[in-house]
Design a protein around this motif. Structure first.
Motif, PDB file in Angstrom:
ATOM      1  N   GLU A 184       0.862  -1.183   0.000  1.00 30.54           N
ATOM      2  CA  GLU A 184       0.000   0.000   0.000  1.00 30.54           C
ATOM      3  C   GLU A 184       0.894   1.228   0.000  1.00 30.54           C
ATOM      4  O   GLU A 184       1.667   1.445   0.936  1.00 30.54           O
ATOM      5  CB  GLU A 184      -0.894   0.001   1.234  1.00 30.54           C
ATOM      6  CG  GLU A 184      -1.953   1.088   1.229  1.00 30.54           C
ATOM      7  CD  GLU A 184      -3.143   0.761   0.339  1.00 30.54           C
ATOM      8  OE1 GLU A 184      -3.629   1.682  -0.354  1.00 30.54           O
ATOM      9  OE2 GLU A 184      -3.576  -0.399   0.342  1.00 30.54           O
ATOM     10  N   SER A 185       0.811   2.028  -1.053  1.00 39.28           N
ATOM     11  CA  SER A 185       1.604   3.254  -1.105  1.00 39.28           C
ATOM     12  C   SER A 185       0.695   4.450  -0.855  1.00 39.28           C
ATOM     13  O   SER A 185      -0.516   4.305  -0.711  1.00 39.28           O
ATOM     14  CB  SER A 185       2.269   3.397  -2.475  1.00 39.28           C
ATOM     15  OG  SER A 185       1.324   3.807  -3.455  1.00 39.28           O
ATOM     16  N   ASP A 186       1.280   5.636  -0.823  1.00 37.96           N
ATOM     17  CA  ASP A 186       0.484   6.852  -0.622  1.00 37.96           C
ATOM     18  C   ASP A 186      -0.462   7.092  -1.791  1.00 37.96           C
ATOM     19  O   ASP A 186      -1.453   7.807  -1.667  1.00 37.96           O
ATOM     20  CB  ASP A 186       1.414   8.065  -0.466  1.00 37.96           C
ATOM     21  CG  ASP A 186       2.253   7.997   0.804  1.00 37.96           C
ATOM     22  OD1 ASP A 186       1.819   7.287   1.748  1.00 37.96           O
ATOM     23  OD2 ASP A 186       3.327   8.619   0.845  1.00 37.96           O
ATOM     24  N   LEU A 187      -0.150   6.481  -2.932  1.00 39.06           N
ATOM     25  CA  LEU A 187      -0.955   6.677  -4.138  1.00 39.06           C
ATOM     26  C   LEU A 187      -1.998   5.581  -4.341  1.00 39.06           C
ATOM     27  O   LEU A 187      -2.807   5.656  -5.260  1.00 39.06           O
ATOM     28  CB  LEU A 187      -0.043   6.765  -5.360  1.00 39.06           C
ATOM     29  CG  LEU A 187       1.008   7.881  -5.338  1.00 39.06           C
ATOM     30  CD1 LEU A 187       1.934   7.763  -6.538  1.00 39.06           C
ATOM     31  CD2 LEU A 187       0.322   9.245  -5.313  1.00 39.06           C
ATOM     32  N   GLY A 188      -1.940   4.537  -3.511  1.00 42.56           N
ATOM     33  CA  GLY A 188      -2.897   3.452  -3.654  1.00 42.56           C
ATOM     34  C   GLY A 188      -2.241   2.086  -3.557  1.00 42.56           C
ATOM     35  O   GLY A 188      -1.057   1.970  -3.244  1.00 42.56           O
ATOM     36  N   ARG A 190      -0.515  -1.266  -4.750  1.00 44.40           N
ATOM     37  CA  ARG A 190       0.381  -1.619  -5.828  1.00 44.40           C
ATOM     38  C   ARG A 190       0.654  -3.126  -5.802  1.00 44.40           C
ATOM     39  O   ARG A 190       0.868  -3.709  -4.735  1.00 44.40           O
ATOM     40  CB  ARG A 190       1.710  -0.865  -5.710  1.00 44.40           C
ATOM     41  CG  ARG A 190       1.557   0.655  -5.812  1.00 44.40           C
ATOM     42  CD  ARG A 190       1.172   1.058  -7.219  1.00 44.40           C
ATOM     43  NE  ARG A 190       1.078   2.494  -7.390  1.00 44.40           N
ATOM     44  CZ  ARG A 190      -0.047   3.188  -7.332  1.00 44.40           C
ATOM     45  NH1 ARG A 190      -1.200   2.555  -7.104  1.00 44.40           N
ATOM     46  NH2 ARG A 190      -0.056   4.490  -7.516  1.00 44.40           N
ATOM     47  N   ASN A 211      -1.825  -0.929 -10.581  1.00 40.77           N
ATOM     48  CA  ASN A 211      -2.547  -0.153  -9.584  1.00 40.77           C
ATOM     49  C   ASN A 211      -3.774  -0.960  -9.176  1.00 40.77           C
ATOM     50  O   ASN A 211      -4.916  -0.566  -9.403  1.00 40.77           O
ATOM     51  CB  ASN A 211      -2.939   1.206 -10.167  1.00 40.77           C
ATOM     52  CG  ASN A 211      -3.760   2.032  -9.196  1.00 40.77           C
ATOM     53  OD1 ASN A 211      -3.681   1.836  -7.992  1.00 40.77           O
ATOM     54  ND2 ASN A 211      -4.557   2.951  -9.730  1.00 40.77           N
ATOM     55  N   ILE A 235       0.755   0.362 -14.486  1.00 38.31           N
ATOM     56  CA  ILE A 235       1.601   1.519 -14.203  1.00 38.31           C
ATOM     57  C   ILE A 235       2.927   1.441 -14.948  1.00 38.31           C
ATOM     58  O   ILE A 235       3.353   2.392 -15.590  1.00 38.31           O
ATOM     59  CB  ILE A 235       1.870   1.635 -12.688  1.00 38.31           C
ATOM     60  CG1 ILE A 235       0.555   1.827 -11.935  1.00 38.31           C
ATOM     61  CG2 ILE A 235       2.826   2.788 -12.396  1.00 38.31           C
ATOM     62  CD1 ILE A 235       0.707   1.795 -10.439  1.00 38.31           C
ATOM     63  N   SER A 321       7.800   3.971  -5.565  1.00 35.44           N
ATOM     64  CA  SER A 321       7.225   5.320  -5.446  1.00 35.44           C
ATOM     65  C   SER A 321       6.144   5.597  -6.474  1.00 35.44           C
ATOM     66  O   SER A 321       5.438   6.613  -6.382  1.00 35.44           O
ATOM     67  CB  SER A 321       8.337   6.355  -5.595  1.00 35.44           C
ATOM     68  OG  SER A 321       8.804   6.419  -6.943  1.00 35.44           O
TER      69      SER A 321
END
Length: 322
Positions: A184-188, A190, A211, A235, A321
């Motif tokens: 889980e990244s800050d963008l969703g 992965r 994603n 991605i 990232s």
């Protein structure tokens, strides 16, 4: 700043050094020895069992060595599935009559040599893809390290069971049997999958970053996924070439370049443009120049030499990232 500039200043940084090539060949030799260990143990077990009899014909009466005898007769594991019980007996009798009996008192030694000869072919076959396997392990470990030092938990997919396993405090050697990673990244959410056949591209892709959560990928059950399910969620897609032999470097790059071009074209036709990247172990000066040109033009999003720790760490941070 463009991501690749974090670890590359010029095409020279991509070129594989002599020291890296030498270390790569040593790593391959060590891995070959590791993979050969079970075969050597099997040969010793066969030898111990065969030492119980005084003549080759009596081997037929020894329980539990049929597979060893069939292997010594030159039959691979795959070929056995196509043979009847009578065929197998004929093969063993042929081994005894044509090779073991003529060896006289040294028939056990002859048996073991012939067993190892067949096993050597098996080992040779498995070693053809060992460069790719070692490359995958190295990149995987770098990605795992990136996630761990960032305090990000992850799940990993077992290559055989396809089950997703939660991160634990002891993740030693999970790269030996890992096919996918999810975090889980800050963008969703992965999910990274290795060696996935994407019908949209009509070929296998070495690395695919989506994603999507793992449960949204049918890759849990199969090596294939439907393009409609991933086109909008793809991605980055990349090629990983772990062969270290300089003689094959140009061919590896040509293969990777053709694959990346197919990826770009297939997704462009579908109205999408995922990032593309290349990681290679054997990179010669001319191909380094071509890779650098593609990076500067934006055709390639990122690239790294697998032998350079800083480059591998940098491209791993980049992937995590996205």
């Amino acid at each position: 700043m463009t991501a690749y500039l974090n670890h590359l200043q010029s095409s020279d940084d991509l070129v594989t050094t002599y020291e890296a090539t030498r270390a790569g060949f040593v790593a391959l030799a060590l891995e070959k020895n590791r993979r050969a260990t079970p075969y050597v143990a099997e040969a010793r077990a066969l030898q111990a069992a065969a030492n119980q009899v005084r003549n080759p014909a009596d081997l037929l009466n020894v329980q539990g060595i049929e597979m060893g005898l069939l292997t010594a007769a030159g039959l691979s594991d795959k070929s056995l599935a196509h043979l009847t019980a009578e065929d197998k007996i004929d093969a063993i009798n042929g081994l005894i009559k044509n090779f073991l009996e003529p060896a006289g008192a040294n028939f056990v030694e002859e048996l073991v040599f012939r067993f190892l000869l067949t096993r050597g072919d098996t080992l040779g076959g498995s070693m053809r893809n060992i460069g790719g396997a070692l490359a995958q392990r190295k990149l995987t470990r770098a990605i795992l390290s990136t996630l761990t030092i960032a305090g990000q938990s992850y799940h990993w997919q077992h290559s055989k069971t396809k089950k997703w396993i939660a991160m634990t405090n002891d993740d030693a050697e999970i790269e030996l049997s890992l096919r996918g990673l999810s975090w889980e990244s800050d963008l969703g959410r992965r999910t990274l999958i290795y060696n996935l056949n994407i019908p949209l591209v009509k070929s296998n892709v070495d690395l695919c970053l989506f994603n999507l959560a793992p449960e949204a990928l049918p890759a849990n059950k199969s090596s294939k996924i439907e393009p409609v399910e991933v086109e909008p969620y793809t991605i980055a897609l990349g090629e990983l070439k772990g062969g270290i032999d300089p003689a094959g470097a140009d061919e590896h790059w040509k293969t990777a370049q053709a694959a990346l071009n197919r990826i770009r074209q297939a997704f462009a036709d579908a109205g999408h443009s995922p990032l593309t990247f290349f990681v290679g172990a054997a990179i010669e000066r001319r191909m380094a120049g071509e890779i650098w040109e593609q990076l500067q033009s934006g055709m390639l999003s990122n690239a790294a030499n697998l032998n350079e720790e800083d480059q591998v760490a940098s491209i791993s941070r980049w992937l995590c990232s996205l």
